[in-house]
Design an enzyme around this catalytic site. Structure first.
Site, PDB file in Angstrom:
ATOM      1  N   TRP A  11       0.823  -1.226   0.000  1.00  8.85           N
ATOM      2  CA  TRP A  11       0.000   0.000   0.000  1.00  8.85           C
ATOM      3  C   TRP A  11       0.849   1.264   0.000  1.00  8.85           C
ATOM      4  O   TRP A  11       0.301   2.365  -0.034  1.00  8.85           O
ATOM      5  CB  TRP A  11      -0.942  -0.012   1.212  1.00  8.85           C
ATOM      6  CG  TRP A  11      -1.950  -1.147   1.198  1.00  8.85           C
ATOM      7  CD1 TRP A  11      -2.121  -2.094   0.206  1.00  8.85           C
ATOM      8  CD2 TRP A  11      -2.919  -1.453   2.210  1.00  8.85           C
ATOM      9  NE1 TRP A  11      -3.133  -2.960   0.555  1.00  8.85           N
ATOM     10  CE2 TRP A  11      -3.641  -2.592   1.775  1.00  8.85           C
ATOM     11  CE3 TRP A  11      -3.244  -0.881   3.439  1.00  8.85           C
ATOM     12  CZ2 TRP A  11      -4.672  -3.161   2.535  1.00  8.85           C
ATOM     13  CZ3 TRP A  11      -4.269  -1.444   4.195  1.00  8.85           C
ATOM     14  CH2 TRP A  11      -4.977  -2.569   3.741  1.00  8.85           C
ATOM     15  N   LYS A  12       2.156   1.115   0.092  1.00  8.45           N
ATOM     16  CA  LYS A  12       3.078   2.267   0.102  1.00  8.45           C
ATOM     17  C   LYS A  12       2.601   3.317   1.120  1.00  8.45           C
ATOM     18  O   LYS A  12       2.116   2.957   2.178  1.00  8.45           O
ATOM     19  CB  LYS A  12       3.209   2.847  -1.305  1.00  8.45           C
ATOM     20  CG  LYS A  12       3.501   1.774  -2.356  1.00  8.45           C
ATOM     21  CD  LYS A  12       3.993   2.342  -3.636  1.00  8.45           C
ATOM     22  CE  LYS A  12       4.044   1.248  -4.691  1.00  8.45           C
ATOM     23  NZ  LYS A  12       4.945   1.519  -5.783  1.00  8.45           N
ATOM     24  N   GLU A  98      11.841   1.521  -4.255  1.00 16.18           N
ATOM     25  CA  GLU A  98      11.748   2.890  -3.711  1.00 16.18           C
ATOM     26  C   GLU A  98      12.721   3.059  -2.542  1.00 16.18           C
ATOM     27  O   GLU A  98      13.266   4.141  -2.335  1.00 16.18           O
ATOM     28  CB  GLU A  98      10.288   3.186  -3.321  1.00 16.18           C
ATOM     29  CG  GLU A  98       9.443   3.425  -4.567  1.00 16.18           C
ATOM     30  CD  GLU A  98       8.019   2.900  -4.492  1.00 16.18           C
ATOM     31  OE1 GLU A  98       7.470   2.762  -3.389  1.00 16.18           O
ATOM     32  OE2 GLU A  98       7.458   2.617  -5.576  1.00 16.18           O
ATOM     33  N   GLY A 235       1.300  -3.008  -6.215  1.00 22.07           N
ATOM     34  CA  GLY A 235       1.204  -1.679  -5.614  1.00 22.07           C
ATOM     35  C   GLY A 235      -0.169  -1.072  -5.874  1.00 22.07           C
ATOM     36  O   GLY A 235      -1.153  -1.385  -5.194  1.00 22.07           O
ATOM     37  N   GLY A 236      -0.239  -0.216  -6.882  1.00 24.31           N
ATOM     38  CA  GLY A 236      -1.454   0.572  -7.160  1.00 24.31           C
ATOM     39  C   GLY A 236      -2.746  -0.234  -7.169  1.00 24.31           C
ATOM     40  O   GLY A 236      -3.745   0.172  -6.549  1.00 24.31           O
TER      41      GLY A 236
HETATM   42  C1  PEP Z   1       5.219  -2.189  -5.912  1.00 23.17           C
HETATM   43  O1  PEP Z   1       4.980  -1.235  -5.199  1.00 23.17           O
HETATM   44  O2  PEP Z   1       5.957  -3.092  -5.486  1.00 23.17           O
HETATM   45  C2  PEP Z   1       4.629  -2.236  -7.251  1.00 23.17           C
HETATM   46  C3  PEP Z   1       4.905  -3.271  -8.020  1.00 23.17           C
HETATM   47  O3  PEP Z   1       3.834  -1.187  -7.618  1.00 23.17           O
HETATM   48  P1  PEP Z   1       2.824  -1.133  -8.895  1.00 23.17           P
HETATM   49  O4  PEP Z   1       2.020  -2.428  -8.862  1.00 23.17           O
HETATM   50  O5  PEP Z   1       1.979   0.073  -8.663  1.00 23.17           O
HETATM   51  O6  PEP Z   1       3.667  -1.051 -10.113  1.00 23.17           O
END
Ligand code: PEP
Length: 257
Positions: A11-12, A98, A235-236
């Protein structure tokens, strides 16, 4: 032993408390409906406790997004492995791109965190993956080799077998651009050859390797249908119950579980 697919949300630095709880309830329902897939989420640290409570009594697992390698001390702003464990975490993401590229975390720091995670009773989700310029320069294998070798440095086989690796090409994270299933499979298979060299063939077959990078409901099936892709770090698309639930359902279909 077949590898149980593992689909985990990252969820960052998103959600607020009420949103996190609602998302956890929806994710926990998807976990309960899909017992063949291990389903988890890594919320912001401040909401872990609320998410663990919302997931109680369901198979949903929870992880931290990062931790420091010391178990306690004067490290303002950091969170320790034993604290994540105490909150109810099973996993911790380490070496996310990140962390590597926004916060400048080097391989040796990540390696210390991997060992500290085990010392705290957590299982690391070790992220590895190349930048776009590294891929263009033909350095994908070298970068992935460096990340994997450093991340597993000094780990005995019983711990190494438990590590979850997330192959996340940096150019595919949050960009909407996904590695093709063939591109991802190629790197996943390469990671197994690395593990066979570092340990043995049995361990290489036992370790779960997730793919991460713009996984969405419409590409999840093709990615997870690949032989060496054992799930996804999302992620998203993990921030909405509908899209994350659809990815979990597609993963279950792709793996026939
Ligand atoms: C992640 O945060 O590990 C990721 C893969 O993000 P996203 O799915 O948004 O690319």
């Amino acid at each position: 032993m077949p590898r149980k697919p593992f689909i985990c949300g990252n969820w960052k630095m998103y959600t607020h408390r009420a949103e996190a709880v609602a998302l956890a309830e929806g994710t926990a329902k998807a976990a309960a409906d899909t017992p063949g897939v291990e389903v988890g989420a890594c919320p912001p640290a401040c909401y872990i406790e609320a998410v663990v409570a919302a997931a109680a009594g369901t198979p949903m697992v929870v992880g931290g997004q990062n931790m420091y390698f010391e178990p306690k001390g004067a490290f303002t702003g950091e969170i320790a492995g034993p604290m994540l464990k105490d909150l109810g975490c099973t996993y911790v993401i380490l070496g996310h791109s990140e962390r590597r590229h926004v916060f400048g975390e080097p391989d040796d720091l990540i390696a210390r965190k991997v060992k500290a995670a085990f010392a705290a009773g957590l299982v690391p989700i070790l992220c590895v993956g190349e930048l776009l310029e590294e891929r263009k320069a033909g350095k994908t294998d070298a970068v992935v080799r460096r990340h994997v070798t450093a991340g597993f440095d000094g780990l005995a086989s019983d711990q190494a077998a438990q590590v979850v690796i997330a192959y996340e090409p940096v150019w595919a994270i949050g960009t909407g651009e996904t590695a093709t299933p063939d591109q991802a499979q190629e790197v996943h298979a390469f990671i197994r050859t690395l593990l066979a060299d570092l340990y043995d063939a049995r361990l290489a077959q036992a370790v779960r390797i997730q793919y991460g990078g713009s996984v969405k409901p419409d590409n999840a099936h093709a990615l997870m249908a690949q032989a060496d892709i054992d799930g996804a770090l999302v992620g998203g698309a993990s921030l909405k119950v509908d899209s994350f639930g659809a990815i979990i359902a597609e993963g279950a279909k792709a793996k026939g579980v």
